[in-house]
Motif scaffolding. Structure first.
Motif, short mmCIF file in Angstrom:
data_model
loop_
_atom_site.label_atom_id
_atom_site.label_comp_id
_atom_site.label_asym_id
_atom_site.label_seq_id
_atom_site.Cartn_x
_atom_site.Cartn_y
_atom_site.Cartn_z
N ASN A 131 -7.08 9.30 -11.10
CA ASN A 131 -8.17 9.91 -12.10
C ASN A 131 -8.85 8.75 -12.91
N ASN A 174 -14.46 8.73 -6.44
CA ASN A 174 -14.12 10.15 -6.92
C ASN A 174 -14.08 10.26 -8.42
N ARG A 232 1.28 4.39 -2.49
CA ARG A 232 0.96 5.74 -2.15
C ARG A 232 2.11 6.57 -2.58
N THR A 280 -9.60 2.91 -4.51
CA THR A 280 -10.18 3.95 -3.57
C THR A 280 -9.27 5.13 -3.16
N HIS A 281 -8.20 5.32 -3.88
CA HIS A 281 -7.23 6.27 -3.64
C HIS A 281 -7.82 7.75 -4.42
N MET A 282 -7.98 8.61 -3.71
CA MET A 282 -8.79 9.86 -4.46
C MET A 282 -7.96 10.64 -5.31
N ASP A 283 -6.84 10.25 -5.38
CA ASP A 283 -5.94 11.16 -6.25
C ASP A 283 -5.66 10.29 -7.40
N ARG A 301 0.79 -1.30 0.08
CA ARG A 301 -0.17 -0.07 -0.01
C ARG A 301 0.95 1.35 0.08
N LYS A 302 1.97 1.10 0.97
CA LYS A 302 2.70 2.20 1.00
C LYS A 302 3.49 2.72 -0.35
N ARG A 317 1.76 12.33 -9.30
CA ARG A 317 1.25 13.51 -9.13
C ARG A 317 1.85 14.84 -9.32
N ASN A 338 -9.13 5.93 3.09
CA ASN A 338 -8.82 6.20 1.68
C ASN A 338 -7.84 7.46 1.70
N TYR A 339 -6.84 7.24 0.69
CA TYR A 339 -5.94 8.37 0.53
C TYR A 339 -6.51 9.26 -0.11
N GLN A 340 -6.05 10.55 0.22
CA GLN A 340 -6.82 11.68 -0.24
C GLN A 340 -6.23 12.27 -1.35
N SER A 341 -6.85 13.69 -1.92
CA SER A 341 -6.22 14.26 -2.87
C SER A 341 -6.51 15.64 -2.80
N LEU A 342 -5.34 16.59 -2.97
CA LEU A 342 -5.63 18.11 -2.51
C LEU A 342 -6.80 18.64 -3.36
N ASN A 343 -7.36 17.92 -4.47
CA ASN A 343 -8.49 18.46 -5.06
C ASN A 343 -9.58 18.66 -4.08
N TYR A 344 -9.50 18.00 -3.31
CA TYR A 344 -11.03 18.35 -2.54
C TYR A 344 -10.72 19.12 -0.90
#
Lengths: 308, 305
Positions: free
Chosen positions: A248, A270, A71, A243-246, A67-68, A78, B295-301
Motif C-alpha cells: 500500500n 494500485n 512475496r 508492482t506488487h498489488m498488495d 522475488r519469492k 498482510r 504482478n503479484y495480486q491483492s485479495l482487495n481486487y
C-alpha cells in the motif's frame, strides 16, 4: 605443554575474535539471514553476496533476497496487519518502548557492527544511542498523533463531520544506504507506530546491524510479520516492490532520480502511497516528527447526521 | 441401472493395511514437481473447473447463497475465458435457492444431507433429509458416514446405511464423506473407502471441513489407491473429492499431480475429481492474474465470496 604459537592477536574490535578468544579457539561466526514473519530463513534463492570491510576483511555472507522472499514477506506482513492495526495505540507504544529496552541492552554488539562497517567508534556510539532514543520518541507518538491530525470539520449541512487517520496497510521501506541503523530504526518505528506492517530492505553496503536489529525485534513483543527485514540488491527487487498489488505504500530513502521516477510511475498501478525521504540527517531532530507517521496514513472522514 | 455384475461383498476387516511411512513419503514427492507458465495456467484452469464452491455455515442465508452462485458463474469477469466451477455445495434447505440462481449455467447443486456434519441422527431422519434435498433439486448428495459405528467395528451398519441413502438419492450422485480426521488411522481410511465404494458411492470425499485435520495429501492418496484397486477389480470408476483445508493454488496443483500420477488422465476431469473449498477459488484467480500481468495480486481486487 604450553602452546607457544605466535598467531597474531585479533585486532581490537574485530568480530573475528572478541576479548576472550584464544588462539586455539575456532570463532563461531554469525550467519546473517533474512527476517520474515518472525522467523529467520535463508533466502530461498540460495544466493548471497560477500560483505567486506574497507580493509578487505570478509565480514560475512549476506543473503541476496529474491522475488519469492519478498512475496513471502508481503504475505506475512498482510497476515500481521489485522492484529497489529487493531492493537490499542497505547499497547503499540508499549511494544515500541520494549524494542528500545532490548536495543539498549545490546548496544555493544551494534557499536561493534557499525565500526566493522566503517564508522568510527565515537560515531557508532552516537548512532546506537540515537537509535534507542528514536524508538522511545516514536513510542511516545503512538497514542498522540491521532489527536493532532484528526479533526472535527465545519460543514454547511446538519452533519457531524470528522476525520481520523487509519494505517495505510503494508509498507515497503527502502532503508537509507548510510546511517544504516538509525535510518532503518526511524523508518520502521514511524511505520509501525501508526499501525502499519512493514517490509524493510536493509542498506546493501551496510546490512549487518539490520540483521541484528531483527534479533532485537524478535526478542521484544513485536508480533511476527509486523517488521520483516530483507537484505539484497535494490536494483533487482525494486520492480517487484513497486508492482506488487498488495503493497500500500513505499518509502524510499535515497536520492536516485531514476529510482524516484520509477517508484512514482509504477505506484499508480494500485495507488501506492510513495514517500521519499531524501537528504535527511537521520541523527538530527529532522527525523523526529509525527509527519513521518502521518505520511503512511489514510484519512477517513465520517458524515454523521445530526438533528434528525 | 447402477447395479454391477454379481459381486460378493468382501470382508472389510481384510481391507489392505496401509504403510503410513510409505504413503507419507510418496505423498511428499508430489509436492516436488515444478509446474510453470503454460502448464501452470492449464492446471489452474482445471482446478477452477473442479471446485465445489462451498458454504456450510449455520448463518447461511438465501442472500449469501445467491451471492455465491453469482460468484460461481462470474469467477472473474475481467479475465476472459475462465471455466465455471463444477458445483455449489449448500445445506438442503438452500438447494432451491441455489438451483434457481444457477438456472441454465450447467453448474450442479450439491447438498450435504444425513444430519451433516455429525451424522448423529436416526437412519429414518437421514433418509428423509436426503429425499428432501433431492426433491428440492439437488444434483449431488454429500452424505456423512456414522463414524461412531465404524470405529465400533459395526461395518455392516455403515454399509447398509450408505446403500439405503444411495437408494434414496435416486438419480442424484452420491458422495460419501468419510471424515478422515475422525478415523485415526490410514488403515481405517482405506477400510471406510472400501465400504463406501462397495455400498454404492459415486464419489468418496475426505472431510466435512468441520474437523481438523481435514483433507491431506496422504489421506487423499490412500483413498485414490482404494479407488484404483476398486477400478481394477470391478471396472467401475469412482470419483474423489478432497475437502477442507485446501486454500492455496499451489496445494491444489500438488493434488492434481497426485491424481495424474496415481490414476492417470481419465480422472483429470470435474466428473471424477473435485475440490471442496471456499477460499481456493480466489487464490487460483490471483495466481492466474499474476501469470497474466506479471504482478503479484491483492485479495482487495477479488470478490469476498
Amino acid at each position: 605443554m604450553p602452546t607457544t604459537t605466535k598467531k597474531a592477536k585479533p585486532k581490537e574490535g574485530s568480530h573475528r575474535g572478541s576479548a576472550q578468544s584464544s588462539a586455539n579457539r575456532l570463532n563461531v561466526q554469525k550467519t546473517y539471514k533474512l527476517f520474515i514473519g518472525g522467523k529467520f530463513p535463508r533466502t530461498e534463492s540460495g544466493r548471497y553476496y560477500t560483505l567486506k570491510s574497507a580493509e578487505g576483511e570478509q565480514l560475512g555472507n549476506i543473503c541476496r533476497a529474491s522475488r519469492k522472499d519478498f512475496r513471502e514477506s508481503v504475505l506475512a506482513a498482510r497476515a500481521a496487519f489485522k492484529g497489529w492495526s487493531a492493537k490499542s495505540a497505547f499497547n503499540r507504544s508499549q511494544i515500541l518502548y520494549r524494542l528500545a529496552e532490548m536495543l539498549e541492552g545490546r548496544q555493544a554488539q551494534f557499536i561493534d557492527e557499525l565500526t566493522m562497517q566503517g564508522s568510527t567508534k565515537v560515531a557508532a556510539q552516537k548512532e546506537v544511542i540515537a537509535a534507542v532514543d528514536r524508538l522511545v520518541y516514536y513510542a511516545g507518538w503512538c497514542d498522540k498523533y491521532q489527536q493532532i491530525f484528526s479533526a472535527v470539520n465545519p460543514v454547511a449541512s446538519s452533519h457531524f463531520n470528522f476525520s481520523v487517520l487509519e494505517p495505510t496497510g503494508v509498507v515497503v521501506i527502502v532503508a537509507p544506504e548510510e546511517n544504516s541503523l538509525i535510518g532503518l530504526v526511524t523508518t520502521a518505528a514511524s511505520a509501525i507506530a501508526g499501525g502499519n506492517t512493514s517490509i524493510i530492505l536493509a542498506s546493501e553496503s551496510k546490512p549487518l546491524c539490520a540483521v541484528s536489529f531483527a534479533e532485537v525485534i524478535n526478542t521484544s513483543d513485536v508480533p511476527g510479520g509486523v517488521i520483516n527485514i530483507l537484505t539484497g540488491k535494490l536494483s533487482e527487487l525494486i520492480g517487484h516492490f513497486t508492482t506488487h498489488m498488495d503493497v500500500n505504500s513505499i518509502v524510499y530513502c535515497g536520492d536516485d532520480r531514476a529510482m524516484i521516477k520509477k517508484i512514482k510511475s509504477d505506484s499508480t498501478s494500485n495507488l501506492k502511497r510513495p514517500v521519499f525521504r531524501t537528504a535527511i540527517n537521520w541523527l538530527s531532530a529532522e527525523a523526529e516528527t509525527p509527519y513521518f507517521i502521518s505520511d503512511m496514513q489514510e484519512t477517513k472522514t465520517t458524515w454523521h447526521p445530526i438533528g434528525i | 441401472m447402477n447395479t454391477m455384475p454379481t459381486m460378493t461383498i468382501p470382508n472389510f476387516s481384510l481391507s489392505p493395511r496401509i504403510d503410513q511411512v510409505g504413503i507419507e513419503e510418496r505423498a511428499s514427492r508430489f509436492t516436488k514437481r515444478s509446474i510453470k507458465t503454460a502448464a501452470k495456467i492449464e492446471g489452474l484452469n482445471l482446478v477452477l473447473s473442479m471446485i465445489d464452491l462451498t458454504t456450510l455455515e449455520g448463518k447461511d442465508t438465501a442472500g449469501k447463497v445467491k451471492q455465491l452462485c453469482y460468484k460461481a458463474m462470474h469467477l472473474n469477469d475481467a479475465y476472459e475465458g475462465l471455466p465455471n466451477v463444477a458445483a455449489i455445495c449448500v445445506y438442503p434447505t438452500l438447494v432451491k435457492v441455489a438451483k434457481n440462481a444457477l438456472k441454465g449455467s450447467g453448474i450442479n447443486v450439491a447438498a450435504v444431507a444425513t444430519a451433516f456434519p455429525s451424522g448423529q441422527a436416526p437412519k429414518s431422519v437421514k433418509i428423509a433429509d436426503t429425499k428432501f434435498a433431492v426433491r428440492q433439486g439437488a444434483d449431488e448428495i454429500d452424505m456423512v458416514i456414522s463414524r461412531g459405528k465404524f470405529l465400533n467395528g459395526d461395518y455392516n451398519f455403515v454399509f447398509d446405511e450408505i446403500a439405503e441413502i444411495k437408494e434414496a438419492c435416486g438419480e442424484a450422485h452420491l458422495k460419501v464423506i468419510l471424515e478422515t480426521g475422525e478415523l485415526n488411522t490410514l488403515d481405517n481410511v482405506r477400510r471406510a473407502s472400501d465400504i463406501a465404494m462397495h455400498a454404492g458411492a459415486d464419489f468418496i470425499k475426505t472431510s466435512t471441513g468441520k474437523i481438523s485435520p481435514a483433507a491431506t495429501l496422504p489421506v487423499t492418496l490412500v483413498m485414490l489407491e482404494a479407488i484404483r484397486d476398486y477400478y481394477y477389480k470391478t471396472g467401475k470408476m469412482i470419483g474423489m473429492k478432497p475437502a477442507g483445508g485446501i486454500a492455496k493454488a499451489k496445494l491444489a496443483l500438488h493434488y492434481l499431480v497426485m491424481v495424474k500420477e496415481t490414476m492417470g488422465d481419465a480422472w483429470m476431469t470435474p466428473a471424477w475429481f473435485r475440490f471442496g473449498a471456499s477460499s481456493l477459488a480466489n487464490d487460483v484467480l490471483m495466481q492466474l492474474t499474476k501469470q497474466k500481468t506479471g504482478n503479484y495480486q491483492s485479495l482487495n481486487y477479488f470478490s469476498l465470496d
